[in-house]
Motif scaffolding. Sequence first.
Motif, mmCIF file in Angstrom:
data_model
loop_
_atom_site.group_PDB
_atom_site.id
_atom_site.type_symbol
_atom_site.label_atom_id
_atom_site.label_comp_id
_atom_site.label_asym_id
_atom_site.label_seq_id
_atom_site.Cartn_x
_atom_site.Cartn_y
_atom_site.Cartn_z
ATOM 1 N N ARG A 38 83.334 59.582 -45.884
ATOM 2 C CA ARG A 38 82.309 59.701 -44.862
ATOM 3 C C ARG A 38 82.847 59.422 -43.466
ATOM 4 N NH1 ARG A 38 77.481 61.897 -45.673
ATOM 5 N NH2 ARG A 38 76.557 60.398 -44.261
ATOM 6 N N ASN A 39 83.855 58.592 -43.348
ATOM 7 C CA ASN A 39 84.291 58.236 -41.998
ATOM 8 C C ASN A 39 85.652 57.577 -42.038
ATOM 9 O OD1 ASN A 39 84.270 57.783 -39.292
ATOM 10 N ND2 ASN A 39 82.874 56.069 -39.339
ATOM 11 N N ARG A 61 80.052 64.220 -39.571
ATOM 12 C CA ARG A 61 80.772 64.490 -40.815
ATOM 13 C C ARG A 61 79.781 64.841 -41.905
ATOM 14 N NH1 ARG A 61 83.122 60.181 -38.418
ATOM 15 N NH2 ARG A 61 85.300 60.461 -37.775
ATOM 16 N N SER A 68 76.150 64.890 -41.016
ATOM 17 C CA SER A 68 75.443 63.647 -40.711
ATOM 18 C C SER A 68 76.109 62.897 -39.568
ATOM 19 C CB SER A 68 75.392 62.747 -41.941
ATOM 20 O OG SER A 68 74.797 61.502 -41.639
ATOM 21 N N TYR A 120 77.056 56.995 -41.611
ATOM 22 C CA TYR A 120 77.788 56.736 -42.851
ATOM 23 C C TYR A 120 77.425 55.326 -43.303
ATOM 24 C CZ TYR A 120 81.188 53.860 -40.244
ATOM 25 O OH TYR A 120 81.796 52.891 -39.493
ATOM 26 N N HIS A 121 78.103 54.798 -44.305
ATOM 27 C CA HIS A 121 77.808 53.435 -44.741
ATOM 28 C C HIS A 121 79.048 52.780 -45.345
ATOM 29 C CE1 HIS A 121 76.464 56.329 -47.936
ATOM 30 N NE2 HIS A 121 77.351 55.632 -48.618
ATOM 31 N N THR A 146 72.532 57.813 -49.213
ATOM 32 C CA THR A 146 72.520 56.913 -48.066
ATOM 33 C C THR A 146 72.315 55.480 -48.547
ATOM 34 O OG1 THR A 146 70.129 57.192 -47.731
ATOM 35 C CG2 THR A 146 71.593 58.688 -46.532
ATOM 36 N N SER A 167 82.096 49.236 -40.433
ATOM 37 C CA SER A 167 81.904 49.368 -41.881
ATOM 38 C C SER A 167 82.764 48.393 -42.659
ATOM 39 C CB SER A 167 82.212 50.797 -42.335
ATOM 40 O OG SER A 167 83.559 51.139 -42.047
ATOM 41 N N TYR A 207 84.819 52.200 -45.757
ATOM 42 C CA TYR A 207 83.878 53.306 -45.601
ATOM 43 C C TYR A 207 83.804 54.060 -46.931
ATOM 44 C CZ TYR A 207 87.964 56.325 -45.150
ATOM 45 O OH TYR A 207 89.156 56.988 -45.389
ATOM 46 N N ASP A 208 82.801 54.867 -47.103
ATOM 47 C CA ASP A 208 82.583 55.649 -48.324
ATOM 48 C C ASP A 208 83.138 57.067 -48.125
ATOM 49 O OD1 ASP A 208 81.474 56.789 -50.658
ATOM 50 O OD2 ASP A 208 79.572 57.204 -49.637
ATOM 51 N N GLU A 230 72.740 52.402 -43.198
ATOM 52 C CA GLU A 230 73.465 53.452 -42.498
ATOM 53 C C GLU A 230 73.994 52.963 -41.154
ATOM 54 O OE1 GLU A 230 74.127 56.905 -43.729
ATOM 55 O OE2 GLU A 230 73.906 55.410 -45.332
ATOM 56 N N ASN A 278 78.038 57.003 -36.688
ATOM 57 C CA ASN A 278 79.443 57.384 -36.701
ATOM 58 C C ASN A 278 80.171 56.930 -35.443
ATOM 59 O OD1 ASN A 278 79.375 58.591 -39.204
ATOM 60 N ND2 ASN A 278 79.237 60.682 -38.425
#
Length: 324
Positions: free
Chosen positions: A5-6, A119, A122, A125-126, A159, A185, A232-233, A258, A261
């Motif tokens: 995700r990031n 990304r 969205s 991210y989380h 999410t 994160s 990060y995921d 959440e 970003n």
Amino acid sequence: MRTPRNRVLAVGAAATLALALAACGSGEDSAAPAEDPDEIVLSLVPSGDVDSITESAKGLESFLSDKIGIPVRAEVTESYAAAIVAMKSDQAQVAMLGPIGMVQAEDQAGAVPVLQSVRYGSGTYHTQWFTNDPDTYCTDEVKVVEGFKYCNGTDAAKTGPAGEEAIAKIKPGTSIAFVDQGSASGYYYPATQWSQVTGGDALVDLDAQFAGDHDAAILAVARGDYPIGVSYDDAREEVAADEPKVASDVVVFAYSTEIPNDGIVVAGNLSKELRTKVTDAFTAMAKDPKGLKTLEAVYEIEGLEKVDTAALKKAKSVEENFGE
């Protein structure tokens, strides 16, 4: 398909002491705007391999220099704190930072947030919480999705938050592989979440260990150095090929709320004209096929959009929980 995700990067509380000291006297900088520089320095913070981001940054330099009309030089800083200090001391005019870093750069260095990364469609991210001890932290059966292990519903959740009942099982004194004291994160959001779920004080009650980057946090748990880690995921995809234990032994068991970003901040003492040129150059880069490949190589960015000020205000509220 589950994908990272990031990559990023979030300047944050880790730098509180250095940044608090650097902040002294900052009010004197708000008089007349300084003359625009002959060169723009772009500050980057590695989320993984330093050599890789250094090489990828060459594409940033070339594209941005051409669009802005003056040379752009990318510098990879040694820490999140250093990136903000570089902006405050006029050693950098632009920085690509995480959400905590963006608000701190605004507060401490007078920077202006201008763009935010996208990304997988969205702007958020989380954090993912992971463990090598599923018997303790998984309340249901471990599931395997595309070679990686999940529990507590994290395999299906798109999410966060998720799995907070398992976060409540993390006892005071537990050693946790966080990423960096400046990472959204990798520290700010998960530490805040643990405090909210348990009523404890993460800054005091947890045995926080800082791996340095997301890859290192995952590897530390995979190799059994710590029972729990965060990233990060899903950062596991970045290191699984080099360490088979990541797929076999690292189980994701929870997600944070959440997080906005990462994005781009520009020095506030640049002229409005030059700030606009910088913003337009990055925007053009995200729309150009070759430029987008460079952004993907540096921070896995798939697009750029106007900064979400409301989301950054929420990030600021998280940052403020960590005090001075």
